[in-house]
Design a protein around this motif. Structure first.
Motif, PDB file in Angstrom:
ATOM      1  N   ASP A  84       0.858  -1.175   0.000  1.00 42.91           N
ATOM      2  CA  ASP A  84       0.000   0.000   0.000  1.00 42.91           C
ATOM      3  C   ASP A  84       0.899   1.230   0.000  1.00 42.91           C
ATOM      4  O   ASP A  84       1.779   1.369   0.849  1.00 42.91           O
ATOM      5  N   GLU A  86       0.224   4.269   0.770  1.00 43.58           N
ATOM      6  CA  GLU A  86      -0.035   5.221   1.855  1.00 43.58           C
ATOM      7  C   GLU A  86       0.442   4.697   3.193  1.00 43.58           C
ATOM      8  O   GLU A  86       1.124   5.384   3.937  1.00 43.58           O
ATOM      9  N   SER A  87       0.063   3.445   3.527  1.00 39.51           N
ATOM     10  CA  SER A  87       0.397   2.910   4.851  1.00 39.51           C
ATOM     11  C   SER A  87       1.650   2.031   4.838  1.00 39.51           C
ATOM     12  O   SER A  87       2.121   1.627   5.907  1.00 39.51           O
ATOM     13  N   TYR A  88       2.181   1.705   3.667  1.00 38.47           N
ATOM     14  CA  TYR A  88       3.333   0.818   3.493  1.00 38.47           C
ATOM     15  C   TYR A  88       3.080  -0.588   4.025  1.00 38.47           C
ATOM     16  O   TYR A  88       4.006  -1.349   4.263  1.00 38.47           O
ATOM     17  N   GLU A  89       1.813  -0.937   4.193  1.00 38.25           N
ATOM     18  CA  GLU A  89       1.420  -2.279   4.618  1.00 38.25           C
ATOM     19  C   GLU A  89       1.528  -3.207   3.409  1.00 38.25           C
ATOM     20  O   GLU A  89       1.198  -2.833   2.292  1.00 38.25           O
TER      21      GLU A  89
END
Length: 185
Positions: A84, A86-89
């Motif tokens: 992701d 945005e969240s780097y997940e």
């Protein structure tokens, strides 16, 4: 809720406890009787296609989809790892979740992941990708008069028909929706 008169190709609906994407629709106004809308719907999970007819003006539930921009990182076994932006997940998706676009996935490619109720239902890859040709037969002299094509294997493993002048090592642009060669880059 939206009216069936406002349907568009690619719109996702909630019908019969499932998610359906509009593949095709046609407004019909017969000479006698009321108008109706004839549709072809594709089930998002199973891929089944059905034909369904609605009365004109009938209301249906529009599915609320969350589109997240993610980056394809790498393939791990049979799973595709996405991050992701945005969240780097990181998420692991299987081949059925990625869909037909799997043959065009290249490391670090930006894709749109479609989610419904925090459940992944599909991945939209860009409409055009630039890939390197790794294997294609050599052109033969005099073979170009009719503008024919030959098969070319791309760096991701996809096979596309290309013109005779394309050779190994060339980078070409491919339309991912129709699996067609567009031009040489």
């Amino acid at each position: 809720m939206i009216s069936v008169n406002d349907l568009k190709n690619g719109l996702t609906l909630e019908l019969d406890n499932g998610l359906w994407t509009v593949v095709e629709f046609l407004h019909v106004k017969p000479g006698k009787g009321a108008a109706f809308v004839r549709t072809k719907l594709k089930n998002v999970e199973s891929g089944n296609v059905i034909e369904k007819t609605f009365r004109a003006g009938e209301k249906v539930a529009k599915a609320m989809l969350d589109r997240r921009e993610m980056q394809y990182l790498y393939k791990e076994g049979k799973d595709y790892v996405m991050m992701d932006n945005e969240s780097y997940e990181q998420l692991q998706l299987n081949e059925s979740q990625v869909g037909d676009g799997v043959k065009y996935l290249k490391e670090n490619m930006i894709v749109q992941v479609l989610m419904h109720d925090k459940r992944i239902i599909g991945v939209d890859i860009p409409a055009h990708v630039e890939l390197e040709v790794v294997d294609t037969p050599p052109s033969e002299k005099g073979n170009t008069a009719q503008g024919g094509t030959k098969p070319a294997t791309l760096e991701t493993g996809a096979v596309v028909q290309v013109p005779f002048f394309v050779s190994n090592g060339d980078v070409i642009r491919v339309d991912t929706r129709s699996n067609e060669y567009l031009d040489r880059v």
